[in-house]
Design a protein around this motif. Sequence first.
Motif, PDB file in Angstrom:
ATOM      1  N   ASN A  94     -24.680  23.860  16.215  1.00 36.98           N
ATOM      2  CA  ASN A  94     -25.974  23.777  16.906  1.00 36.98           C
ATOM      3  C   ASN A  94     -26.843  22.682  16.303  1.00 36.98           C
ATOM      4  O   ASN A  94     -27.528  21.954  17.031  1.00 36.98           O
ATOM      5  CB  ASN A  94     -26.705  25.110  16.838  1.00 36.98           C
ATOM      6  CG  ASN A  94     -25.981  26.216  17.577  1.00 36.98           C
ATOM      7  OD1 ASN A  94     -25.036  25.969  18.315  1.00 36.98           O
ATOM      8  ND2 ASN A  94     -26.414  27.440  17.355  1.00 36.98           N
ATOM      9  N   MET A 154     -25.679  19.228  17.503  1.00 34.73           N
ATOM     10  CA  MET A 154     -26.097  18.972  18.884  1.00 34.73           C
ATOM     11  C   MET A 154     -27.587  18.679  18.965  1.00 34.73           C
ATOM     12  O   MET A 154     -28.002  17.767  19.692  1.00 34.73           O
ATOM     13  CB  MET A 154     -25.752  20.171  19.767  1.00 34.73           C
ATOM     14  CG  MET A 154     -24.270  20.312  20.031  1.00 34.73           C
ATOM     15  SD  MET A 154     -23.822  21.546  21.269  1.00 34.73           S
ATOM     16  CE  MET A 154     -24.663  23.002  20.710  1.00 34.73           C
ATOM     17  N   ASP A 155     -28.409  19.425  18.214  1.00 30.71           N
ATOM     18  CA  ASP A 155     -29.852  19.186  18.223  1.00 30.71           C
ATOM     19  C   ASP A 155     -30.199  17.806  17.685  1.00 30.71           C
ATOM     20  O   ASP A 155     -31.079  17.125  18.216  1.00 30.71           O
ATOM     21  CB  ASP A 155     -30.580  20.248  17.398  1.00 30.71           C
ATOM     22  CG  ASP A 155     -30.593  21.609  18.053  1.00 30.71           C
ATOM     23  OD1 ASP A 155     -30.268  21.699  19.257  1.00 30.71           O
ATOM     24  OD2 ASP A 155     -30.919  22.590  17.351  1.00 30.71           O
ATOM     25  N   HIS A 157     -28.269  15.136  17.710  1.00 29.16           N
ATOM     26  CA  HIS A 157     -27.864  14.132  18.701  1.00 29.16           C
ATOM     27  C   HIS A 157     -28.874  14.054  19.832  1.00 29.16           C
ATOM     28  O   HIS A 157     -29.217  12.967  20.290  1.00 29.16           O
ATOM     29  CB  HIS A 157     -26.477  14.443  19.267  1.00 29.16           C
ATOM     30  CG  HIS A 157     -25.366  14.038  18.372  1.00 29.16           C
ATOM     31  ND1 HIS A 157     -25.166  12.747  17.947  1.00 29.16           N
ATOM     32  CD2 HIS A 157     -24.371  14.760  17.808  1.00 29.16           C
ATOM     33  CE1 HIS A 157     -24.118  12.679  17.173  1.00 29.16           C
ATOM     34  NE2 HIS A 157     -23.607  13.901  17.063  1.00 29.16           N
ATOM     35  N   ASP A 158     -29.347  15.209  20.300  1.00 28.66           N
ATOM     36  CA  ASP A 158     -30.346  15.226  21.375  1.00 28.66           C
ATOM     37  C   ASP A 158     -31.648  14.562  20.947  1.00 28.66           C
ATOM     38  O   ASP A 158     -32.321  13.920  21.747  1.00 28.66           O
ATOM     39  CB  ASP A 158     -30.628  16.658  21.830  1.00 28.66           C
ATOM     40  CG  ASP A 158     -29.450  17.272  22.571  1.00 28.66           C
ATOM     41  OD1 ASP A 158     -28.541  16.523  22.976  1.00 28.66           O
ATOM     42  OD2 ASP A 158     -29.447  18.518  22.729  1.00 28.66           O
ATOM     43  N   ALA A 159     -32.007  14.716  19.673  1.00 25.75           N
ATOM     44  CA  ALA A 159     -33.248  14.137  19.164  1.00 25.75           C
ATOM     45  C   ALA A 159     -33.084  12.658  18.812  1.00 25.75           C
ATOM     46  O   ALA A 159     -34.072  11.965  18.549  1.00 25.75           O
ATOM     47  CB  ALA A 159     -33.722  14.907  17.937  1.00 25.75           C
TER      48      ALA A 159
END
Length: 97
Positions: free
Chosen positions: A43, A46-47, A49-51
């Motif tokens: 998690n 993924m967070d 990468h999204d940021a």
Amino acid sequence: MTKMLTGATLYALAVIEHATRRVRILGATAHATAGWVTQLARNLVMDLHDAGAEVRFLIRNRDARYPAAFDAVLQAESFEAVQTGVRMPRMNAVMER
């Protein structure tokens, strides 16, 4: 590990970005397992990468709850997991506060 007012013990996993002092609380549970910690590592990746954050290192303590799969998730994304030294409390002083 945190003691609640009811006497229950909760384990929380959080990370701090040293540059900005931003705290990311990944989760809390009464029963920390290796699978739970590994899922939180996924998690986190993924967070980040999204940021759009660029991470090179993750400093962690030597707790037995961090399985090899935890480090493998980080290594797959080119993060280097650095364990704190034995009896070196100042190495992780920012998180300990």
